[in-house]
Design a protein around this motif. Sequence first.
Motif, PDB file in Angstrom:
ATOM      1  N   LEU A  24       0.686  -1.036   0.085  1.00 58.86           N
ATOM      2  CA  LEU A  24      -0.092   0.047  -0.038  1.00 58.86           C
ATOM      3  C   LEU A  24       0.947   1.268  -0.069  1.00 58.86           C
ATOM      4  O   LEU A  24       0.691   2.179  -0.818  1.00 58.86           O
ATOM      5  CB  LEU A  24      -1.035   0.038   1.285  1.00 58.86           C
ATOM      6  CG  LEU A  24      -1.720   1.284   1.532  1.00 58.86           C
ATOM      7  CD1 LEU A  24      -2.634   1.493   0.085  1.00 58.86           C
ATOM      8  CD2 LEU A  24      -2.769   1.077   2.816  1.00 58.86           C
ATOM      9  N   GLY A  25       1.814   1.371   0.678  1.00 57.78           N
ATOM     10  CA  GLY A  25       2.683   2.475   0.989  1.00 57.78           C
ATOM     11  C   GLY A  25       3.509   2.771  -0.371  1.00 57.78           C
ATOM     12  O   GLY A  25       3.532   3.870  -0.945  1.00 57.78           O
ATOM     13  N   LEU A  26       3.769   1.552  -1.242  1.00 59.82           N
ATOM     14  CA  LEU A  26       4.392   1.989  -2.616  1.00 59.82           C
ATOM     15  C   LEU A  26       3.333   2.179  -3.481  1.00 59.82           C
ATOM     16  O   LEU A  26       3.764   3.324  -4.163  1.00 59.82           O
ATOM     17  CB  LEU A  26       5.159   0.583  -3.048  1.00 59.82           C
ATOM     18  CG  LEU A  26       6.357   0.243  -2.286  1.00 59.82           C
ATOM     19  CD1 LEU A  26       6.691  -1.289  -2.871  1.00 59.82           C
ATOM     20  CD2 LEU A  26       7.573   1.064  -2.528  1.00 59.82           C
ATOM     21  N   ALA A  27       2.161   1.800  -3.359  1.00 54.16           N
ATOM     22  CA  ALA A  27       1.091   2.078  -4.299  1.00 54.16           C
ATOM     23  C   ALA A  27       0.614   3.629  -4.126  1.00 54.16           C
ATOM     24  O   ALA A  27       0.546   4.444  -4.905  1.00 54.16           O
ATOM     25  CB  ALA A  27      -0.161   1.325  -4.108  1.00 54.16           C
ATOM     26  N   ALA A  28       0.760   4.041  -2.753  1.00 50.65           N
ATOM     27  CA  ALA A  28       0.344   5.323  -2.536  1.00 50.65           C
ATOM     28  C   ALA A  28       1.463   6.401  -3.118  1.00 50.65           C
ATOM     29  O   ALA A  28       1.024   7.603  -3.055  1.00 50.65           O
ATOM     30  CB  ALA A  28       0.118   5.562  -1.011  1.00 50.65           C
ATOM     31  N   GLN A  29       2.625   5.774  -3.266  1.00 54.25           N
ATOM     32  CA  GLN A  29       3.730   6.730  -3.617  1.00 54.25           C
ATOM     33  C   GLN A  29       3.635   6.816  -5.149  1.00 54.25           C
ATOM     34  O   GLN A  29       4.606   7.468  -5.961  1.00 54.25           O
ATOM     35  CB  GLN A  29       4.944   6.056  -3.205  1.00 54.25           C
ATOM     36  CG  GLN A  29       5.252   6.492  -1.617  1.00 54.25           C
ATOM     37  CD  GLN A  29       6.571   5.859  -1.392  1.00 54.25           C
ATOM     38  OE1 GLN A  29       7.593   5.884  -1.860  1.00 54.25           O
ATOM     39  NE2 GLN A  29       6.510   5.087  -0.194  1.00 54.25           N
ATOM     40  N   ARG A  63      -7.570   2.264  -5.465  1.00 55.82           N
ATOM     41  CA  ARG A  63      -6.271   2.634  -5.138  1.00 55.82           C
ATOM     42  C   ARG A  63      -6.199   3.933  -4.293  1.00 55.82           C
ATOM     43  O   ARG A  63      -5.435   4.392  -3.673  1.00 55.82           O
ATOM     44  CB  ARG A  63      -5.484   2.517  -6.295  1.00 55.82           C
ATOM     45  CG  ARG A  63      -4.004   2.572  -6.359  1.00 55.82           C
ATOM     46  CD  ARG A  63      -3.335   2.336  -7.600  1.00 55.82           C
ATOM     47  NE  ARG A  63      -1.782   2.163  -7.585  1.00 55.82           N
ATOM     48  CZ  ARG A  63      -1.536   0.852  -7.707  1.00 55.82           C
ATOM     49  NH1 ARG A  63      -2.286  -0.109  -7.965  1.00 55.82           N
ATOM     50  NH2 ARG A  63       0.019   0.664  -7.690  1.00 55.82           N
ATOM     51  N   THR A  64      -7.028   5.064  -5.066  1.00 54.79           N
ATOM     52  CA  THR A  64      -7.028   6.466  -4.560  1.00 54.79           C
ATOM     53  C   THR A  64      -7.656   6.582  -3.098  1.00 54.79           C
ATOM     54  O   THR A  64      -6.836   7.097  -2.184  1.00 54.79           O
ATOM     55  CB  THR A  64      -7.752   7.218  -5.411  1.00 54.79           C
ATOM     56  OG1 THR A  64      -7.230   7.054  -6.827  1.00 54.79           O
ATOM     57  CG2 THR A  64      -7.859   8.732  -5.005  1.00 54.79           C
ATOM     58  N   ALA A  70      -3.750   5.435   3.841  1.00 52.15           N
ATOM     59  CA  ALA A  70      -2.551   5.352   4.265  1.00 52.15           C
ATOM     60  C   ALA A  70      -1.805   6.698   4.650  1.00 52.15           C
ATOM     61  O   ALA A  70      -1.189   6.483   5.769  1.00 52.15           O
ATOM     62  CB  ALA A  70      -1.570   4.677   2.941  1.00 52.15           C
ATOM     63  N   TYR A  71      -2.285   7.823   3.966  1.00 52.04           N
ATOM     64  CA  TYR A  71      -1.629   8.952   4.377  1.00 52.04           C
ATOM     65  C   TYR A  71      -2.189   9.611   5.458  1.00 52.04           C
ATOM     66  O   TYR A  71      -1.700  10.163   6.415  1.00 52.04           O
ATOM     67  CB  TYR A  71      -1.592   9.996   2.943  1.00 52.04           C
ATOM     68  CG  TYR A  71      -0.616  10.031   2.180  1.00 52.04           C
ATOM     69  CD1 TYR A  71       0.822  10.345   2.139  1.00 52.04           C
ATOM     70  CD2 TYR A  71      -0.919   9.166   1.028  1.00 52.04           C
ATOM     71  CE1 TYR A  71       1.725  10.066   1.474  1.00 52.04           C
ATOM     72  CE2 TYR A  71       0.157   9.139  -0.192  1.00 52.04           C
ATOM     73  CZ  TYR A  71       1.396   9.529   0.294  1.00 52.04           C
ATOM     74  OH  TYR A  71       2.557   9.359  -0.669  1.00 52.04           O
ATOM     75  N   VAL A  72      -3.331   9.659   5.462  1.00 54.70           N
ATOM     76  CA  VAL A  72      -4.413  10.070   7.037  1.00 54.70           C
ATOM     77  C   VAL A  72      -3.928   9.235   7.975  1.00 54.70           C
ATOM     78  O   VAL A  72      -3.890   9.841   9.221  1.00 54.70           O
ATOM     79  CB  VAL A  72      -5.870   9.839   6.693  1.00 54.70           C
ATOM     80  CG1 VAL A  72      -6.660   9.953   8.044  1.00 54.70           C
ATOM     81  CG2 VAL A  72      -6.363  11.011   5.595  1.00 54.70           C
ATOM     82  N   PRO A  78       4.723  11.234   3.886  1.00 54.37           N
ATOM     83  CA  PRO A  78       4.564  12.238   2.728  1.00 54.37           C
ATOM     84  C   PRO A  78       6.158  12.357   2.021  1.00 54.37           C
ATOM     85  O   PRO A  78       6.949  12.610   2.603  1.00 54.37           O
ATOM     86  CB  PRO A  78       4.097  13.505   3.105  1.00 54.37           C
ATOM     87  CG  PRO A  78       3.527  13.325   4.433  1.00 54.37           C
ATOM     88  CD  PRO A  78       4.364  12.203   4.835  1.00 54.37           C
ATOM     89  N   GLN A  79       6.056  12.445   0.620  1.00 52.84           N
ATOM     90  CA  GLN A  79       7.476  12.765   0.023  1.00 52.84           C
ATOM     91  C   GLN A  79       7.597  14.361  -0.131  1.00 52.84           C
ATOM     92  O   GLN A  79       6.723  15.000  -0.320  1.00 52.84           O
ATOM     93  CB  GLN A  79       7.326  12.179  -1.455  1.00 52.84           C
ATOM     94  CG  GLN A  79       7.398  10.645  -1.425  1.00 52.84           C
ATOM     95  CD  GLN A  79       7.299  10.021  -2.954  1.00 52.84           C
ATOM     96  OE1 GLN A  79       6.889  10.983  -3.918  1.00 52.84           O
ATOM     97  NE2 GLN A  79       7.567   9.037  -3.072  1.00 52.84           N
TER      98      GLN A  79
END
Length: 82
Positions: A24-29, A63-64, A70-72, A78-79
Amino acid sequence: MHRHRRVRSASERCPLTAREIEILGLAAQGYTNGRIARQLWITEQTVKFHLSNTYRKLGVANRTEASRYAYVNDLVMPQHEA
């Protein structure tokens, strides 16, 4: 008498496995399924399987929405632009 409750971190409250969180982290990136598969040395079908389980566990449709979760919930950092 005061009872102290330990506050659990977001990752402790999260219903996902460590591998699902990693994917999920990679997908979110913004990584594609193919790129995630290559980076983790798994098949693209395995990535899709983990993402499907992730969507189901989080009660999201795509995915969105999963990336937002994941971010919340601080599962992804965050990058920052250099």
